[in-house]
Design a protein around this motif. Structure first.
Motif, PDB file in Angstrom:
ATOM      1  N   GLU A   1      -8.850   2.993   9.460  1.00 60.52           N
ATOM      2  CA  GLU A   1     -10.372   3.433   9.713  1.00 60.52           C
ATOM      3  C   GLU A   1     -11.341   2.284   9.152  1.00 60.52           C
ATOM      4  OE1 GLU A   1     -11.404   6.766   7.570  1.00 60.52           O
ATOM      5  OE2 GLU A   1     -10.358   8.397   8.773  1.00 60.52           O
ATOM      6  N   LEU A   2     -10.615   1.384   8.207  1.00 59.90           N
ATOM      7  CA  LEU A   2     -11.875   0.448   7.716  1.00 59.90           C
ATOM      8  C   LEU A   2     -11.401  -0.711   8.897  1.00 59.90           C
ATOM      9  CD1 LEU A   2     -13.608  -1.448   5.817  1.00 59.90           C
ATOM     10  CD2 LEU A   2     -11.794  -2.184   4.538  1.00 59.90           C
ATOM     11  N   MET A   3     -10.643  -1.478   8.885  1.00 58.46           N
ATOM     12  CA  MET A   3      -9.847  -1.666   9.708  1.00 58.46           C
ATOM     13  C   MET A   3     -10.759  -2.147  11.511  1.00 58.46           C
ATOM     14  SD  MET A   3      -5.951  -2.708   8.353  1.00 58.46           S
ATOM     15  CE  MET A   3      -5.502  -3.710   9.830  1.00 58.46           C
ATOM     16  N   GLU A   4     -10.216  -1.106  11.889  1.00 59.17           N
ATOM     17  CA  GLU A   4     -10.525  -0.582  13.414  1.00 59.17           C
ATOM     18  C   GLU A   4     -12.309  -0.954  13.249  1.00 59.17           C
ATOM     19  OE1 GLU A   4     -10.057   0.925  16.947  1.00 59.17           O
ATOM     20  OE2 GLU A   4      -8.652   0.989  15.423  1.00 59.17           O
ATOM     21  N   ARG A   5     -13.058  -0.011  12.501  1.00 62.80           N
ATOM     22  CA  ARG A   5     -14.066  -0.730  12.265  1.00 62.80           C
ATOM     23  C   ARG A   5     -14.378  -2.288  12.239  1.00 62.80           C
ATOM     24  NH1 ARG A   5     -15.146   3.990   8.392  1.00 62.80           N
ATOM     25  NH2 ARG A   5     -14.922   2.323   6.380  1.00 62.80           N
ATOM     26  N   LEU A   6     -14.193  -2.700  11.369  1.00 65.26           N
ATOM     27  CA  LEU A   6     -14.359  -4.119  11.731  1.00 65.26           C
ATOM     28  C   LEU A   6     -13.521  -5.127  12.625  1.00 65.26           C
ATOM     29  CD1 LEU A   6     -12.312  -5.373   8.040  1.00 65.26           C
ATOM     30  CD2 LEU A   6     -15.078  -5.033   9.105  1.00 65.26           C
ATOM     31  N   SER A   7     -13.051  -4.329  13.809  1.00 71.13           N
ATOM     32  CA  SER A   7     -12.399  -5.518  14.852  1.00 71.13           C
ATOM     33  C   SER A   7     -13.418  -4.765  15.471  1.00 71.13           C
ATOM     34  CB  SER A   7     -11.198  -4.789  15.243  1.00 71.13           C
ATOM     35  OG  SER A   7     -10.727  -3.209  15.182  1.00 71.13           O
TER      36      SER A   7
ATOM     37  N   LEU B   1       0.488  -1.169  -0.073  1.00 72.45           N
ATOM     38  CA  LEU B   1      -0.130   0.130  -0.044  1.00 72.45           C
ATOM     39  C   LEU B   1       0.913   1.532   0.277  1.00 72.45           C
ATOM     40  CD1 LEU B   1      -2.056  -0.784   2.814  1.00 72.45           C
ATOM     41  CD2 LEU B   1      -3.104  -1.182   0.403  1.00 72.45           C
ATOM     42  N   SER B   2       0.089   2.344  -0.457  1.00 73.11           N
ATOM     43  CA  SER B   2       1.432   4.147  -0.536  1.00 73.11           C
ATOM     44  C   SER B   2       0.597   4.002   0.606  1.00 73.11           C
ATOM     45  CB  SER B   2       0.598   4.227  -1.487  1.00 73.11           C
ATOM     46  OG  SER B   2      -0.769   4.664  -1.944  1.00 73.11           O
ATOM     47  N   ASP B   3       1.293   5.026   1.513  1.00 73.12           N
ATOM     48  CA  ASP B   3       1.374   6.021   2.582  1.00 73.12           C
ATOM     49  C   ASP B   3      -0.237   6.797   2.494  1.00 73.12           C
ATOM     50  OD1 ASP B   3       3.324   5.430   3.152  1.00 73.12           O
ATOM     51  OD2 ASP B   3       4.908   7.329   2.975  1.00 73.12           O
ATOM     52  N   LYS B   4      -0.782   6.999   1.297  1.00 77.19           N
ATOM     53  CA  LYS B   4      -2.314   7.822   1.075  1.00 77.19           C
ATOM     54  C   LYS B   4      -3.272   6.697   1.352  1.00 77.19           C
ATOM     55  CE  LYS B   4      -2.882   7.858  -3.751  1.00 77.19           C
ATOM     56  NZ  LYS B   4      -3.717   7.055  -3.833  1.00 77.19           N
ATOM     57  N   ASP B   5      -2.647   5.040   1.081  1.00 75.15           N
ATOM     58  CA  ASP B   5      -4.476   4.208   1.638  1.00 75.15           C
ATOM     59  C   ASP B   5      -3.784   3.973   2.434  1.00 75.15           C
ATOM     60  OD1 ASP B   5      -4.759   4.560  -1.465  1.00 75.15           O
ATOM     61  OD2 ASP B   5      -3.257   2.996  -1.636  1.00 75.15           O
ATOM     62  N   PHE B   6      -3.051   4.210   3.421  1.00 77.77           N
ATOM     63  CA  PHE B   6      -2.802   3.460   5.594  1.00 77.77           C
ATOM     64  C   PHE B   6      -4.218   4.137   5.955  1.00 77.77           C
ATOM     65  CE2 PHE B   6       1.849   2.981   4.504  1.00 77.77           C
ATOM     66  CZ  PHE B   6       1.582   1.562   4.780  1.00 77.77           C
ATOM     67  N   GLU B   7      -4.682   5.151   6.161  1.00 85.92           N
ATOM     68  CA  GLU B   7      -5.983   6.087   6.769  1.00 85.92           C
ATOM     69  C   GLU B   7      -6.555   5.161   6.425  1.00 85.92           C
ATOM     70  OE1 GLU B   7      -7.973  10.178   7.700  1.00 85.92           O
ATOM     71  OE2 GLU B   7      -5.913  10.097   6.246  1.00 85.92           O
TER      72      GLU B   7
END
Length: 78
Positions: free
Chosen positions: A25-31, A15-21
């Motif tokens: 956020e998606l991983m946070e919601r899923l978790s 992933l590029s740096d711009k894709d991390f946010e």
């Protein structure tokens, strides 16, 4: 489809740096969600108003009248 942590980390590394946010956020919601199976199925019937909106959106798509994801993100955040 099962994915190993090793494969997940490989994808994360690409992933590029711009894709991390957005990804984080998606991983946070899923978790925070116990299970997708706990979300109730939308069993309401599709109305004519729903069908009209779907058709209108499909026509706009065919004409290339697309919405920029950055604009959607900005609108949701503000």
């Amino acid at each position: 489809m099962a994915i190993s942590k090793e494969r997940f980390n490989e994808l994360l590394d690409r992933l590029s740096d711009k894709d991390f946010e957005p990804v984080s956020e998606l991983m946070e919601r899923l978790s925070q969600t116990s299970s997708i199976s706990e979300i109730p199925l939308d069993d309401e019937p599709t109305t004519q108003e729903d069908l009209d909106a779907i058709n209108k959106a499909h026509e706009a798509y065919l004409k290339g009248q697309l919405i920029n994801l950055k604009n959607v993100e900005h609108e949701l955040r503000n």
